[in-house]
Design a protein around this motif. Structure first.
Motif, PDB file in Angstrom:
ATOM      1  N   ALA A 187     -17.705   7.452  49.714  1.00 39.12           N
ATOM      2  CA  ALA A 187     -19.023   6.924  49.350  1.00 39.12           C
ATOM      3  C   ALA A 187     -19.366   7.341  47.921  1.00 39.12           C
ATOM      4  CB  ALA A 187     -20.099   7.391  50.327  1.00 39.12           C
ATOM      5  N   SER A 188     -18.384   7.181  47.025  1.00 34.35           N
ATOM      6  CA  SER A 188     -18.520   7.669  45.657  1.00 34.35           C
ATOM      7  C   SER A 188     -18.353   6.526  44.666  1.00 34.35           C
ATOM      8  CB  SER A 188     -17.478   8.750  45.379  1.00 34.35           C
ATOM      9  OG  SER A 188     -17.436   9.085  44.017  1.00 34.35           O
ATOM     10  N   LEU A 189     -19.303   6.423  43.738  1.00 34.81           N
ATOM     11  CA  LEU A 189     -19.178   5.439  42.663  1.00 34.81           C
ATOM     12  C   LEU A 189     -18.086   5.836  41.675  1.00 34.81           C
ATOM     13  CD1 LEU A 189     -22.952   4.672  41.905  1.00 34.81           C
ATOM     14  CD2 LEU A 189     -21.331   3.279  43.215  1.00 34.81           C
ATOM     15  N   SER A 190     -17.794   7.133  41.603  1.00 28.78           N
ATOM     16  CA  SER A 190     -16.720   7.597  40.717  1.00 28.78           C
ATOM     17  C   SER A 190     -15.380   7.025  41.166  1.00 28.78           C
ATOM     18  CB  SER A 190     -16.669   9.121  40.701  1.00 28.78           C
ATOM     19  OG  SER A 190     -17.856   9.666  40.196  1.00 28.78           O
ATOM     20  N   ASP A 191     -15.159   6.946  42.473  1.00 28.31           N
ATOM     21  CA  ASP A 191     -13.921   6.356  42.982  1.00 28.31           C
ATOM     22  C   ASP A 191     -13.793   4.902  42.544  1.00 28.31           C
ATOM     23  OD1 ASP A 191     -13.339   8.734  44.153  1.00 28.31           O
ATOM     24  OD2 ASP A 191     -13.679   8.086  46.221  1.00 28.31           O
ATOM     25  N   LEU A 192     -14.901   4.174  42.596  1.00 23.92           N
ATOM     26  CA  LEU A 192     -14.889   2.773  42.157  1.00 23.92           C
ATOM     27  C   LEU A 192     -14.553   2.678  40.674  1.00 23.92           C
ATOM     28  CD1 LEU A 192     -18.007   1.300  44.006  1.00 23.92           C
ATOM     29  CD2 LEU A 192     -15.606   0.993  44.592  1.00 23.92           C
ATOM     30  N   ALA A 193     -15.126   3.581  39.879  1.00 24.09           N
ATOM     31  CA  ALA A 193     -14.866   3.567  38.438  1.00 24.09           C
ATOM     32  C   ALA A 193     -13.398   3.858  38.143  1.00 24.09           C
ATOM     33  CB  ALA A 193     -15.759   4.587  37.735  1.00 24.09           C
ATOM     34  N   ILE A 194     -12.838   4.855  38.835  1.00 26.74           N
ATOM     35  CA  ILE A 194     -11.427   5.198  38.624  1.00 26.74           C
ATOM     36  C   ILE A 194     -10.535   4.025  39.009  1.00 26.74           C
ATOM     37  CG2 ILE A 194      -9.552   6.684  39.428  1.00 26.74           C
ATOM     38  CD1 ILE A 194     -11.641   8.914  39.748  1.00 26.74           C
ATOM     39  N   MET A 195     -10.839   3.384  40.131  1.00 23.22           N
ATOM     40  CA  MET A 195     -10.050   2.247  40.573  1.00 23.22           C
ATOM     41  C   MET A 195     -10.110   1.095  39.569  1.00 23.22           C
ATOM     42  SD  MET A 195     -10.304  -0.973  42.074  1.00 23.22           S
ATOM     43  CE  MET A 195     -11.973  -0.975  42.765  1.00 23.22           C
ATOM     44  N   LEU A 196     -11.290   0.823  39.023  1.00 21.03           N
ATOM     45  CA  LEU A 196     -11.441  -0.264  38.058  1.00 21.03           C
ATOM     46  C   LEU A 196     -10.700   0.050  36.755  1.00 21.03           C
ATOM     47  CD1 LEU A 196     -15.207  -1.147  38.606  1.00 21.03           C
ATOM     48  CD2 LEU A 196     -13.221  -2.493  39.310  1.00 21.03           C
ATOM     49  N   VAL A 197     -10.760   1.314  36.321  1.00 27.35           N
ATOM     50  CA  VAL A 197     -10.007   1.711  35.127  1.00 27.35           C
ATOM     51  C   VAL A 197      -8.507   1.548  35.375  1.00 27.35           C
ATOM     52  CG1 VAL A 197      -9.388   3.662  33.647  1.00 27.35           C
ATOM     53  CG2 VAL A 197     -11.782   3.269  34.263  1.00 27.35           C
ATOM     54  N   ALA A 198      -8.043   1.970  36.561  1.00 28.54           N
ATOM     55  CA  ALA A 198      -6.624   1.816  36.903  1.00 28.54           C
ATOM     56  C   ALA A 198      -6.232   0.340  36.914  1.00 28.54           C
ATOM     57  CB  ALA A 198      -6.346   2.450  38.262  1.00 28.54           C
ATOM     58  N   GLY A 199      -7.133  -0.520  37.390  1.00 26.25           N
ATOM     59  CA  GLY A 199      -6.849  -1.951  37.383  1.00 26.25           C
ATOM     60  C   GLY A 199      -6.727  -2.500  35.981  1.00 26.25           C
ATOM     61  N   THR A 200      -7.594  -2.039  35.072  1.00 29.99           N
ATOM     62  CA  THR A 200      -7.528  -2.488  33.681  1.00 29.99           C
ATOM     63  C   THR A 200      -6.236  -2.026  33.018  1.00 29.99           C
ATOM     64  OG1 THR A 200      -9.951  -2.355  33.550  1.00 29.99           O
ATOM     65  CG2 THR A 200      -8.740  -2.474  31.475  1.00 29.99           C
ATOM     66  N   VAL A 201      -5.883  -0.749  33.264  1.00 26.78           N
ATOM     67  CA  VAL A 201      -4.618  -0.231  32.731  1.00 26.78           C
ATOM     68  C   VAL A 201      -3.441  -1.021  33.298  1.00 26.78           C
ATOM     69  CG1 VAL A 201      -3.089   1.777  32.658  1.00 26.78           C
ATOM     70  CG2 VAL A 201      -5.551   2.075  32.343  1.00 26.78           C
TER      71      VAL A 201
END
Length: 503
Positions: A405-419
């Motif tokens: 239930a963490s927005l940080s997890d979403l941010a990390i996942m989106l950054v990984a997707g961009t990379v």
């Protein structure tokens, strides 16, 4: 024979049948949901087992583990998203078969191989638990380091056209693995003052980002309408000819899955990638791997389903949980006053035999329930791409958010997707990055603990017999892959024709 007799007696218990079927059903659903790992799927059930019979509770949790390991292959094949870490290797050829309109066959091979892997793993669990557990106890920190190096040696064959790009990707994965708390000193590393990074970055965030989000970004950048995948809306199992072809990769997956499953800390991810690598090495159709090879699905799926059974060996025999999922199962034992270990087979033998019977029912239930659920998944493939992409995006976000239930997890996942998107553009393979991330902690922690034990003497890795054997095998893997690349390069070099008098 006594084990088989006792298991047969417990097969007549309808409570075990119900618990196994319910566990497999819930496991498939959890495994098919991106971001919901087998351990999380099991943890969600744990509170409901308090009021259950001990045998039924253990069967329910163990069957969920079996179902989740198979369920991870469904999104891996259909939407290029590994539902579990172990399904990452299935993405390689599973999604390629889907793009060719063979989603039904790919899913059928996955189910067929998963059932075989589960049955083989159960047989190993029943017949060889104590001998295999004694081998697991022989693993010291140097041996675990060598095991991680052996897993990393697979990178040489997962690097695609450029070995350098493969090693760069692997280095990226290893760097991400260092984020969090130091395994020896306990100090914080590369957390940038964020408490969300103290425990490190979960591999599932990077995997879902690189595999799924990067694919959505690629599709979004493609302005063409795209062709609809004409998959058959029903399960399709391999015929006799294809089944014979799959026998070898399935055997490879079963053996490697058994070996890796009984080693605490190894797990289905390493087993899947190693099985994929060895299946390609011994295949007569090497050119098909990475382009939709059925062998590339059969080997890793057999391996990770065998791991789901054999991972219980050190737990039952010595009380050692070798993974997050078996740690959850250990919690289920302790809730009911059961302590896994050598005395479990004498004090609570009925629970052990009931577990064996439940796992057998789970393997058969996996086949039946999988057939009923997969046609719906195949139907989803043929939906219009904008609707399917929106559904996949919502599925990814909900799955990732549900972990902590963490927005940080979403941010990390989106950054990984961009990379991952830019890595695709630069033709840098991200499978080595995922493998480096998964193995990074095992390699680093085992290496440093070994040096602590030896007083910084590096010879400990060569004096330990198990470590030395694994390092030699890893060296042979790398040397063979590099040598093959050099030979292929020499064969492709133009010979050139020289005229008379020319220099």
């Amino acid at each position: 024979m006594e084990i088989l007799y006792q298991v047969a007696l417990h097969l007549g218990d309808p409570y075990i049948f119900l618990a196994a079927a319910a566990g497999v059903t819930w496991g498939i659903l959890g495994g098919a949901m991106p971001g919901i790992s087998p351990s999380i799927t099991m943890a969600l059930l744990l509170p409901f087992t308090y009021t259950m019979d001990p045998t039924g509770a253990i069967v329910l949790l163990a069957s969920t583990y079996v179902g989740a390991e198979y369920g991870g292959s469904i999104p891996a094949i259909l939407i290029r998203t590994p539902g579990t870490n172990a399904a990452a290797a299935t993405v390689i050829d599973g999604y390629e078969m889907n793009k060719k309109g063979k989603a039904g066959l790919a899913l059928g091979i996955s189910l067929y191989s998963g059932v075989l892997g589960s049955l083989f793993g159960l047989m190993m669990l029943m017949l060889l638990s104590k001998p295999l557990a004694s081998v697991a106890l022989a693993f010291t920190p140097p041996a675990y380091f060598a095991l991680g190096v052996l897993g990393l040696s697979v990178i040489a064959t997962l690097s695609g056209e450029s070995l350098l790009k493969g090693f760069v990707a692997a280095l990226l994965g290893l760097m991400i693995a260092t984020i969090g708390t130091d395994p020896v000193t306990g100090s914080n590393r590369f957390t940038f003052g964020s408490s969300d990074l103290l425990t490190g970055i979960a591999p599932v965030l990077i995997m879902v980002g690189m595999f799924a989000m990067s694919e959505l970004l690629v599709q979004a950048s493609d302005r063409s309408e795209g062709s609809k995948v004409q998959s058959r809306p029903r399960m399709e199992f391999p015929g006799v000819k294809l089944a014979r072809r799959l026998a070898l990769p399935q055997s490879i997956g079963a053996v490697i899955g058994t070996f890796e499953g009984v080693m605490p800390g190894a797990g289905g991810t390493i087993a899947s990638f190693m099985s994929y690598n060895e299946a390609r090495r011994w295949s007569r159709h090497k050119e098909e791997f990475g382009k939709g090879s059925p062998e590339g699905i059969a080997a890793p799926e057999t391996a990770n389903n065998a791991v789901a059974e054999t991972a219980l060996v050190p737990l039952l025999s010595f009380g050692i949980p070798g993974s997050n999922s078996t740690a959850i199962l250990l919690g289920g034992f302790l809730i009911h006053g059961l302590v896994p270990g050598p005395m479990l087979f004498t004090r609570s033998a009925d629970v052990v035999y009931g577990l064996y019977a439940g796992l057998f029912v789970a393997a058969l239930s996996l086949f039946a329930i999988g057939i009923m659920m997969l046609p719906v998944c195949i139907w989803l493939v043929n939906r219009p791409r904008p609707y399917l992409s929106a559904f996949i995006f919502a599925l990814i976000l909900s799955g990732i958010f549900s972990i902590h239930a963490s927005l940080s997890d979403l941010a990390i996942m989106l950054v990984a997707g961009t990379v991952g998107f830019f890595m695709r553009m630069l033709r840098i393979p991200f499978l080595p990055a995922v493998l480096g991330l998964v193995l990074g902690y095992l390699v680093e922690s085992s290496f440093r603990r070994s040096l602590v034990l030896s007083g910084d003497d590096l010879t400990i890795f060569f004096t330990d017999k198990v470590s030395l054997a694994l390092l030699v095998v890893a060296f042979l893997f790398v040397a063979g892959s590099v040598g093959k690349r050099l030979l292929d390069a020499l064969r492709k070099r133009p010979t050139g024709q020289y005229s008379e008098g020319s220099e």
